[in-house]
Write a protein that holds these residues in place. Structure first.
Motif, mmCIF file in Angstrom:
data_model
loop_
_atom_site.group_PDB
_atom_site.id
_atom_site.type_symbol
_atom_site.label_atom_id
_atom_site.label_comp_id
_atom_site.label_asym_id
_atom_site.label_seq_id
_atom_site.Cartn_x
_atom_site.Cartn_y
_atom_site.Cartn_z
ATOM 1 N N TYR A 185 0.856 -1.190 0.000
ATOM 2 C CA TYR A 185 0.000 0.000 0.000
ATOM 3 C C TYR A 185 0.892 1.239 0.000
ATOM 4 C CZ TYR A 185 -3.438 3.315 1.989
ATOM 5 O OH TYR A 185 -4.252 4.393 2.247
ATOM 6 N N GLU B 230 1.767 -8.152 3.191
ATOM 7 C CA GLU B 230 0.438 -7.945 2.620
ATOM 8 C C GLU B 230 0.113 -9.217 1.847
ATOM 9 O OE1 GLU B 230 0.112 -3.176 1.492
ATOM 10 O OE2 GLU B 230 -0.061 -4.698 -0.054
ATOM 11 N N SER C 223 -1.153 -5.609 -2.653
ATOM 12 C CA SER C 223 -1.891 -4.587 -3.393
ATOM 13 C C SER C 223 -1.724 -4.745 -4.906
ATOM 14 C CB SER C 223 -1.397 -3.196 -2.985
ATOM 15 O OG SER C 223 -1.681 -2.932 -1.636
ATOM 16 N N TYR D 147 -1.796 -8.952 -5.998
ATOM 17 C CA TYR D 147 -2.348 -9.993 -5.134
ATOM 18 C C TYR D 147 -1.412 -11.168 -4.862
ATOM 19 C CZ TYR D 147 -5.903 -7.026 -7.007
ATOM 20 O OH TYR D 147 -6.582 -5.905 -7.424
ATOM 21 N N CYS E 142 -7.349 -6.862 1.992
ATOM 22 C CA CYS E 142 -7.832 -7.473 0.751
ATOM 23 C C CYS E 142 -8.716 -8.687 1.016
ATOM 24 C CB CYS E 142 -6.641 -7.868 -0.122
ATOM 25 S SG CYS E 142 -7.101 -8.509 -1.740
ATOM 26 N N LYS F 293 -12.583 0.060 3.813
ATOM 27 C CA LYS F 293 -12.972 -0.844 2.734
ATOM 28 C C LYS F 293 -14.124 -1.750 3.178
ATOM 29 C CE LYS F 293 -9.454 0.939 0.450
ATOM 30 N NZ LYS F 293 -8.762 1.837 1.377
ATOM 31 N N LEU G 60 -11.772 -7.728 -5.411
ATOM 32 C CA LEU G 60 -10.672 -7.010 -6.061
ATOM 33 C C LEU G 60 -10.012 -7.839 -7.151
ATOM 34 C CD1 LEU G 60 -8.608 -5.143 -3.320
ATOM 35 C CD2 LEU G 60 -9.847 -4.129 -5.231
ATOM 36 N N ARG H 13 -7.123 -1.439 -11.931
ATOM 37 C CA ARG H 13 -7.675 -2.216 -10.830
ATOM 38 C C ARG H 13 -9.197 -2.075 -10.833
ATOM 39 N NH1 ARG H 13 -6.263 -0.199 -5.058
ATOM 40 N NH2 ARG H 13 -8.145 1.027 -5.411
ATOM 41 N N TYR I 122 -12.805 -3.054 -8.799
ATOM 42 C CA TYR I 122 -13.495 -3.571 -7.628
ATOM 43 C C TYR I 122 -14.929 -3.867 -8.029
ATOM 44 C CZ TYR I 122 -16.226 -3.870 -3.423
ATOM 45 O OH TYR I 122 -17.131 -4.307 -2.467
#
Length: 387
Positions: A107, A150, A154, A157, A182, A204, A305, A364, A366
């Protein structure tokens, strides 16, 4: 604990006595005490007794109890943004002369904190390919105090083998932090694999309605108390009681929202993965995802995502594609009711991202709560402009 008990009941019988279906909002900065002894006691135990809303507030405490239960940790702390939660978590674990191992391309504000701010205070760091667990461990030094993960990462993935990393870290006396935004607490449980601090941009999925900016960290009692007394109280990046109440409201529908988002996203991903004008689809539950064994081990669901690379390097066509979208709105966040598209090309002129090497054809997506057929029609129409 049963998920329904957490989302609908946990923390709400005390101190409210079960008199209201929805917990009241303690919209107050200050708390008043009938005696000096009671005031002293509150101040001595400010981590759990309301004294001043910058510390404990009853409405915020209900939310903290619910999120800690979702993540299966002893405590959580709610912040005014995801970056505030991440900042408190990281700074609480390092000092001058220490070293951080962080996954590559985290991020953006996480990277700015580690690379741009902590470096000024003599905290060294290495950023390591997020899909390479062995390389992450290989970059550990004698002065490494923190491994930051992560999983999924981000934008693209990549996943890490959390259990392998935490087992090694505990043997070396190194703390681990994992951003679980995520996957959400519903679809991944990092505490089960030994992660010390779990962080979220709770703007989120946990907030879920595009009306609250917030962050959370979840951890053990000892780490919680240390962060509360130091970083939390010092930085003052608190969430307001009203926003905490809005998040409590949002949690009622978390499971239902995640089910619909996940169903929609799978259908959209299947469409995109076979489309001739998509060069690549990044999605944890796609047929082409490179780490299916880690998906199987850690993720119980998929979420909304995904990222696409359009089969073009023409910036004008990328812009046309984005401007043709109607159901997918152009926006940077995710996790709410609304479907969103965030073109990587946008970040090239950002004060924060500043990535001139960003792939101009990367977008990206969503997938929100809208009907998946309508979203696929929207993408079909926009993809027609790609030569």
């Amino acid at each position: 604990m049963n998920i329904d008990d957490i989302l609908f009941h946990l923390g709400e019988s005390t101190p409210f006595g079960g008199t209201s279906a929805s917990p009241p909002i303690y919209q107050t900065s200050n708390f008043i005490f009938p005696t000096l002894d009671q005031m002293k006691t509150a101040l001595q135990h400010e981590d759990h007794i309301p004294f001043y809303t910058r510390g404990a507030n009853p409405t915020v405490q209900v939310l903290q109890e619910k999120i800690a239960a979702l993540e299966e940790t002893e405590h959580s702390l709610i912040f005014a943004s995801g970056s505030a939660a991440i900042t408190a978590a990281i700074i609480s674990q390092v000092k001058a002369g220490d070293h951080i191992v962080c996954i590559s391309n985290p991020y953006s504000w996480t990277k700015k904190l580690i690379e741009g701010i902590l470096a000024k205070f003599s905290v060294a760091s290495d950023f390591v390919e997020a899909s390479d667990t062995e390389a992450i461990l290989a970059h550990v030094r004698e002065n490494t105090r923190l491994i930051y993960l992560e999983s999924p990462n981000s934008w693209t993935y990549e996943m890490q083998d959390i259990e392998v990393i935490t087992t090694f870290a505990k043997q070396q006396g190194i703390r681990t932090i994992l951003d679980n935004s995520c996957a959400s607490p519903l679809y991944q449980k990092p505490a089960r694999y030994g992660v010390d601090i779990i962080v979220h941009s709770s703007t989120k999925y946990l907030s879920g309605h595009a009306d609250v900016v917030s962050g959370v960290l979840c951890t053990s009692s000892d780490i919680y108390l240390s962060i509360f007394k130091n970083e939390y109280m010092t930085f003052g990046a608190i969430i307001s009681p009203l926003e905490a109440w809005l998040m409590i409201r949002s949690l009622r529908s978390l499971e239902l929202r995640m089910e619909k988002v996940s169903k929609n996203a799978l259908e959209v991903a299947r469409f995109l993965e076979k489309h001739p004008k998509i060069a690549h689809l990044f999605y944890t539950h796609s047929e082409s995802f490179a780490q299916p064994e880690l998906v199987e081990k850690y993720l119980s669901g998929n979420g909304g995502l995904m990222t696409i690379d359009l089969k073009t390097n023409n910036a004008h066509q990328v812009e046309q594609f984005c401007n043709t979208l109607k159901r997918f709105k152009l926006g940077c966040s995710w996790g709410g009711f609304e479907s969103l598209a965030f073109p990587a090309i946008t970040t090239m002129s950002s004060l924060n991202y500043n990535k001139p090497d960003t792939a101009i054809n990367r977008i990206r997506l969503y997938v929100g709560l809208e009907d998946s057929g309508l979203l696929i029609d929207d993408l079909t129409n926009a993809l027609e402009i790609i030569d």
